[in-house]
Write a protein that holds these residues in place. Structure first.
Motif, short mmCIF file in Angstrom:
data_model
loop_
_atom_site.label_atom_id
_atom_site.label_comp_id
_atom_site.label_asym_id
_atom_site.label_seq_id
_atom_site.Cartn_x
_atom_site.Cartn_y
_atom_site.Cartn_z
N THR A 63 -1.98 8.26 -5.79
CA THR A 63 -1.96 7.01 -6.49
C THR A 63 -2.16 6.94 -7.94
O THR A 63 -1.36 6.30 -8.64
N HIS A 64 -3.11 7.68 -8.21
CA HIS A 64 -3.55 7.63 -9.80
C HIS A 64 -2.31 8.11 -10.67
O HIS A 64 -2.27 7.76 -12.06
N ALA A 114 -12.41 -6.65 -5.84
CA ALA A 114 -12.61 -5.21 -5.91
C ALA A 114 -12.86 -4.76 -7.39
O ALA A 114 -12.40 -3.76 -7.80
N LEU A 115 -13.60 -5.70 -8.19
CA LEU A 115 -13.99 -5.17 -9.51
C LEU A 115 -15.32 -4.36 -9.26
O LEU A 115 -16.18 -4.37 -8.22
N PHE A 116 -15.51 -3.28 -10.35
CA PHE A 116 -16.64 -2.28 -10.24
C PHE A 116 -17.81 -3.08 -10.48
O PHE A 116 -18.04 -3.74 -11.89
N PHE A 145 -2.41 -3.12 -9.63
CA PHE A 145 -2.68 -3.85 -7.97
C PHE A 145 -3.71 -4.78 -8.34
O PHE A 145 -4.93 -4.47 -8.67
N ARG A 180 -3.24 -0.81 -17.96
CA ARG A 180 -2.49 0.50 -18.07
C ARG A 180 -1.13 0.47 -18.16
O ARG A 180 -0.41 1.34 -18.15
N ALA A 212 1.92 1.64 -3.42
CA ALA A 212 0.85 2.19 -4.24
C ALA A 212 0.62 3.87 -3.71
O ALA A 212 -0.39 4.32 -4.70
N ALA A 215 -9.48 1.15 -17.09
CA ALA A 215 -8.00 1.35 -16.72
C ALA A 215 -7.18 1.48 -18.07
O ALA A 215 -5.91 1.52 -17.72
N ARG A 223 0.82 -1.31 0.05
CA ARG A 223 0.11 -0.02 0.04
C ARG A 223 0.74 1.10 -0.06
O ARG A 223 0.54 2.38 -0.49
N PHE A 245 -5.85 -7.02 -5.56
CA PHE A 245 -6.06 -7.19 -4.31
C PHE A 245 -6.61 -8.46 -3.98
O PHE A 245 -6.96 -9.46 -4.90
N LEU A 298 1.05 1.83 -12.06
CA LEU A 298 1.05 0.58 -11.26
C LEU A 298 -0.20 -0.39 -11.81
O LEU A 298 -1.28 0.37 -11.80
N LEU A 356 -1.17 4.33 -1.30
CA LEU A 356 -2.65 4.19 -0.45
C LEU A 356 -2.48 4.23 1.09
O LEU A 356 -3.11 4.39 1.88
N ARG A 401 -7.33 -6.25 -15.58
CA ARG A 401 -7.33 -4.53 -15.23
C ARG A 401 -6.33 -4.23 -14.87
O ARG A 401 -5.83 -2.95 -15.20
#
Lengths: 367, 226
Positions: free
Chosen positions: A81-82, A94-96, A88, A154, A53, A108, A50, A90, A86, A55, A150
């Motif tokens: 972070t954005h 943690a998908l939308f 990440f 990027r 990243a 992304a 974290r 988890f 990177l 966070l 995802r």
């Protein structure tokens, strides 16, 4: 000097703080290298990820990646972070939930990515035809693959994996481990894997950072560290054992065996699929190695390896033998014996012995 | 329909819509702030936003009336721009209504944003989404039931607001006499039929609003269970 470029395409991390979560470690990861942060729950592994990243903000530290400084508390630099390039993954995917799998990946993608890039990534992760599905219509393993797609979308400069297999059942876990091992050969960025499962480490890592209470207590190349009695003591009686780099020397289909060449010797294993010449990684658990002081006869064991005792290290309740195979770079094996056996056999450092290996596990094919 | 004060109904609906339009961006911003950020004085800020819930409307109206007087800063600014007094104007009514409705807009919005898991917001940042893009593409699509609930409650409550409107707006037909005020005026004039008709209209609107918000809340619960 805000984000001045700096040499090195990899990742370098240095973190320090006394509390509330103690941290004291430094490590680097080269492009294509997999660094495993390994340790018990509560060792601060996730906090390290974290912090990389952005966070989590550590009291003191410096994180640089692909020539860009992401965090430098001494200079007051901390990229949000954005803006840290990177990926990440988890522990929970943690998908939308309001977006399809493809839309999760597409969100992304950098601006100007070609149409179909999201679906191409999903196909690369063996999810063809599932792009239109919402996350709630995917299995646990599929969700984690989408999360990985995802994270890669990027084109990250580092891939951070936080216990990516922890929420999966054993079969799915194995499949995803194997796929990640195959995938990583095509990836050019450093990968940091956080896990409390030694199997993940043995299968995936090149470099191991052993964490305890936020402190790196040992770090180095996986094979060297796994043969280190101090590390073995921390891993415990049932989990310690050498990790060996080997090459497939020959297959004997009639006997159902494969012959592997290791530094200073050879091993026989049940027939494996890797072609002759392929590099593989195997693990020999210390509890699976017995010792003879003369060339043994009349034994069913396939592997009887001549070696020299490099060290005898008393551990709690047993004795750890470090065995060196012949040659200057001879591979090292670990063996667990009772104090009684060590005395009865008259084992001392430098003595020539035969290691009897009961079982060998194929950790991965390195291609 | 005999006795219906159409001008008052039109004004009430207009005030409700304009209040929602003016208040929702602020309500969403404050709700998000309270849901995600820890800062000094947050407890006081939340209490201030909730104040209209417990304050007698006439008290709130009184302070707003004082604040809208021509010799105050808001009063002077409005006078300079519009050439009229802020008090007893439709614009003054909108401003007062927005303030009186703050808790109705902010608290559901806050619940809506709080229902978006932190892990998803972190995943959005890790996926490279700027805070602005994350807001539009991740937070808003997941928090909208809360925002819609806030908008419906604001609208319904604005239609029924009496004390604040009377204090700040007076009862100028076509300008500041809303349906709720008109009902009071008709009762004063012993026109019970007209008052009853208009009261029924407000009752139906209020009931519809509550049914709608309950359905939205249930939808949100369902989404969280997934």
């Amino acid at each position: 000097m805000s984000s001045a470029p700096e040499a090195g395409a990899g990742l370098s991390v240095r973190l320090r703080q006394a509390g509330p979560i103690p941290l004291d470690l430094a490590f680097a990861a080269a492009p294509g290298e997999v660094v495993a942060l390994f340790g018990p729950s509560g060792a601060g592994k996730t906090t390290v990820l974290r912090a990389i990243a952005g966070l989590y903000r550590p009291a003191e530290g410096r994180v640089a990646c692909a020539g860009q400084v992401w965090l430098d508390t001494a200079e007051g630099v901390s990229l949000p972070t954005h803006r840290r390039r990177l990926g990440f993954v988890f522990q929970e995917p943690a998908l939308f939930p309001h977006l399809s799998a493809a839309a999760n990946v597409a969100l992304a993608l950098p601006a100007g990515a070609p149409a179909g890039a999201a679906n191409a990534l999903l196909e690369r992760l063996r999810l063809p035809g599932l792009g239109a599905r919402r996350p709630d219509a995917l299995s646990g393993g599929q969700k984690q693959r989408v999360a990985l797609a995802r994270a890669l979308a990027r084109d990250p400069a580092v891939l951070l994996l936080d216990e990516p297999f922890a929420a999966l059942d054993q079969a799915t876990r194995r499949a995803l481990q194997a796929e990640l091992a195959a995938l990583r050969r095509t990836l050019s960025m450093p990968i940091v894997l956080v896990t409390h499962d030694l199997e993940d480490v043995v299968r995936l890592a090149d470099t191991l950072v052993l964490l305890e209470a936020g402190r790196a207590v040992a770090q180095g190349p996986l094979d060297a560290l796994m043969a280190d009695p101090a590390v073995a003591a921390r891993l415990g009686r049932d989990r310690s054992g050498a990790v060996l780099h080997a090459r497939v020397a020959a297959h004997d289909a009639a006997d159902g065996l494969s012959l592997l060449a290791i530094a200073g010797g050879s091993l026989r294993m049940p027939l494996m699929e890797a072609p002759v010449g392929a590099a593989v990684r195997v693990q020999v658990l210390a509890r699976d190695v017995a010792i003879a002081i003369a060339p043994p006869q009349g034994l069913s064991m396939l592997n009887q390896i001549e070696a020299e005792i490099a060290a005898i290290v008393p551990q709690e309740g047993y004795v750890e033998l470090v065995l060196a195979l012949p040659g200057p770079d001879g591979a090292r094996l670990l063996a667990h014996l009772t104090r009684h056996s060590v005395a009865a056999l008259g084992l001392v450092p430098g003595k020539r012995v035969w290691a009897l290996v009961k079982s060998i596990a194929l950790a991965r094919t390195e291609g | 329909m005999a006795g219906m004060d159409w001008a008052a109904l039109r004004l009430s609906l207009l005030l409700g819509i304009v209040t929602v339009v003016v208040l929702m961006p602020l309500g969403a911003w404050l709700g998000r702030l309270f849901a995600y950020r820890r800062f000094r004085g947050r407890a006081l800020a939340e209490a201030l936003v909730a104040l209209p819930l417990v304050l007698p409307p006439t008290v709130l109206g009184f302070y707003l009336l004082v604040a809208f007087a021509p010799d105050t800063l808001p009063g002077r600014i409005f006078q300079a721009v519009a050439g009229r007094t802020l008090a007893f104007s439709f614009e003054g009514l909108v401003l007062a209504s927005a303030i009186a409705n703050l808790p109705f807009a902010v608290q559901p919005a806050q619940n809506g944003f709080a229902a978006v898991p932190r892990a998803l917001r972190e995943a959005a940042a890790c996926a490279g989404l700027s805070p602005w893009r994350a807001f539009w593409r991740v937070e808003l699509p997941l928090a909208w039931p809360g925002l819609l609930t806030g908008a419906i409650l604001t609208f319904a409550h604005t239609l029924g607001e009496f004390g604040v409107v009377l204090m700040v707006g007076g009862s100028i037909p076509g300008d500041t006499r809303t349906l709720a005020i008109s009902i009071y005026d008709r009762v004063q004039a012993l026109d019970e039929a007209a008052a009853g008709l208009m009261a029924a209209v407000l009752l139906v609107v209020a009931l519809a609003a509550l049914v709608l918000t309950t359905l939205l809340a249930r939808r949100r619960e369902g989404a969280r269970d997934e």
